[in-house]
Design a protein around this motif. Structure first.
Motif, PDB file in Angstrom:
ATOM      1  N   ILE A  61      33.498   6.428   6.198  1.00 50.99           N
ATOM      2  CA  ILE A  61      32.141   6.711   6.649  1.00 50.99           C
ATOM      3  C   ILE A  61      31.464   5.390   7.020  1.00 50.99           C
ATOM      4  O   ILE A  61      31.953   4.309   6.685  1.00 50.99           O
ATOM      5  N   HIS A  62      30.355   5.478   7.702  1.00 54.35           N
ATOM      6  CA  HIS A  62      29.758   4.335   8.379  1.00 54.35           C
ATOM      7  C   HIS A  62      29.505   3.141   7.464  1.00 54.35           C
ATOM      8  O   HIS A  62      29.694   1.988   7.864  1.00 54.35           O
ATOM      9  N   ARG A  81      27.052  11.935  -0.941  1.00 53.72           N
ATOM     10  CA  ARG A  81      27.560  12.839   0.086  1.00 53.72           C
ATOM     11  C   ARG A  81      27.797  14.215  -0.528  1.00 53.72           C
ATOM     12  O   ARG A  81      28.302  14.326  -1.659  1.00 53.72           O
ATOM     13  N   GLY A 108      18.686  11.359  10.204  1.00 53.33           N
ATOM     14  CA  GLY A 108      18.966  10.442   9.113  1.00 53.33           C
ATOM     15  C   GLY A 108      17.930   9.349   8.947  1.00 53.33           C
ATOM     16  O   GLY A 108      17.086   9.109   9.808  1.00 53.33           O
ATOM     17  N   ILE A 113      24.227   7.890   9.678  1.00 52.33           N
ATOM     18  CA  ILE A 113      24.070   9.062   8.812  1.00 52.33           C
ATOM     19  C   ILE A 113      23.191  10.074   9.536  1.00 52.33           C
ATOM     20  O   ILE A 113      22.131   9.723  10.063  1.00 52.33           O
ATOM     21  N   SER A 116      19.679  14.451   6.689  1.00 55.55           N
ATOM     22  CA  SER A 116      19.603  13.997   5.303  1.00 55.55           C
ATOM     23  C   SER A 116      18.280  14.419   4.694  1.00 55.55           C
ATOM     24  O   SER A 116      17.269  14.550   5.390  1.00 55.55           O
ATOM     25  N   THR A 133      27.997  12.224   9.057  1.00 56.07           N
ATOM     26  CA  THR A 133      28.124  10.773   9.088  1.00 56.07           C
ATOM     27  C   THR A 133      29.059  10.359  10.201  1.00 56.07           C
ATOM     28  O   THR A 133      29.969  11.100  10.585  1.00 56.07           O
TER      29      THR A 133
END
Length: 358
Positions: A61-62, A81, A108, A113, A116, A133
């Motif tokens: 993920i980032h 997550r 995000g 992301i 959220s 993500t």
């Protein structure tokens, strides 16, 4: 934050997979970059003049850590997550039923992301829940890039809160499971370790003045990776960044090292804890007077490790007020308390090693 019992919502809690990233405010971005990138070797996903996105070598993920330039060193979010986009909806509904402030952003709060929700949880901590993500290259096979001290995973958070028992119940309702804790004969809980993934913890609660962030922890593959980090710090004449360790914990059985970044944020380097995934995995309870609970070799815990921690922010970016712990202090009952700590319980003459550190 609340100091009264936290009700169990009727709403279904989100299905949390793991701790995923921390959004961290630093006051000198260049100094923080030197610490996290040049010294610890975290991978830069992207950066600007005001923020840096970092990840560990096995992450896809980032990012696992955001460093954001700001006026006050503090934590903006402990991010978890969840299993699906629906679980972001569940998180929002769950915390609204608890009466907590929530904020939802479809795009995000940070780069990389998606949809959220951030909340000010009942303990005063800024939690984030996300599923969407951006994927990046997993560098697990890039040994040409990994150094001998490579940080391979984000392992856990550790939070300081005045009432560990209160926080433990809330997190268990949220779906976390306790793996280990520290108590005394009167039933006072000094710390608890709680997990979602199948390791000892995704977050821990440490008793103290809070809400504050005690540390963020990254894993290495083996003990020698941690020893290399110590040697590197020595070679750079930066050994003062080492606060505690290296050593082996009693709690978690992991090998550890604690460092302090340029703002004083605490970072643990951690490896080789144990599997906890069975549904009947037993809880390990440690006596607060056991010398080996915090360090299996009985080495003393420096006072700063008990007293120092980072501020956390509300959803407006304002530091949350710190509430004093009124229950017994782990440091007070074990540091310098000769006769209260032991290595071999039941002997007439207790081991005083822990009391000789000041």
């Amino acid at each position: 934050m609340t100091t009264t019992p936290i009700p169990t919502p009727a709403a279904t809690p989100p299905d949390i997979l793991r701790c995923a990233y921390m959004d961290l405010v630093v006051t000198d971005l260049a100094a923080s970059r030197e610490f996290y990138v040049d010294i610890l070797g975290l991978v830069v996903t992207e950066e600007s003049d005001t923020e840096i996105y970092l990840r560990s070598f096995e992450e896809f993920i980032h990012h696992n850590l955001v460093l954001r330039q700001g006026p006050v060193a503090a934590v903006s979010a402990f991010a978890f997550r969840v299993r699906s986009p629906l679980d972001v909806d569940l998180a929002e509904a769950y915390y609204r039923e608890l009466g907590c402030r929530t904020e939802r952003r479809a795009n995000g709060f940070v780069k990389g992301i998606g949809d959220s929700v951030r909340v000010e949880d009942p303990l005063g901590f800024p939690y984030e829940f996300f599923f969407d993500t951006q994927h990046v290259e997993r560098l697990a096979w890039r040994y040409d890039l990994q150094g001998p001290g490579a940080l391979v995973r984000l392992d856990h958070f550790n939070q300081v809160t005045p009432d560990v028992g209160l926080g433990r119940g809330y997190l268990e309702d949220l779906g976390f499971r306790v793996t280990e804790d520290i108590q005394d004969a009167d039933g006072v809980t000094y710390a608890a370790w709680l997990r979602r993934k199948d390791t000892v913890h995704d977050t821990a609660l440490t008793g103290g003045n809070g809400p504050r962030m005690h540390h963020i922890a990254f894993s290495t593959h083996e003990k020698h990776n941690i020893i290399y980090i110590c040697d590197k710090l020595g070679a750079l004449r930066k050994s003062d960044l080492i606060e505690r360790g290296p050593g082996r914990h009693g709690v978690s059985n992991a090998f550890y090292l604690y460092l302090r970044d340029p703002d004083g944020h605490r970072v643990e380097i951690y490896t080789q804890d144990y599997y906890t995934g069975d549904p009947d995995n037993p809880v390990v309870t440690w006596d607060v007077h056991d010398n080996q609970r915090r360090d299996w070799w009985g080495n003393p815990v420096v006072p700063s490790w008990y007293t120092d921690a980072s501020l956390v922010l509300d959803l407006d970016g304002t530091p949350q007020p710190v509430i004093e712990r009124t229950q017994s202090s782990e440091m007070a009952v074990t540091v310098g308390a000769d006769g209260f700590s032991y290595t071999r319980k039941g002997e007439d003459m207790p081991e005083y090693k822990l009391g000789h550190q000041l």
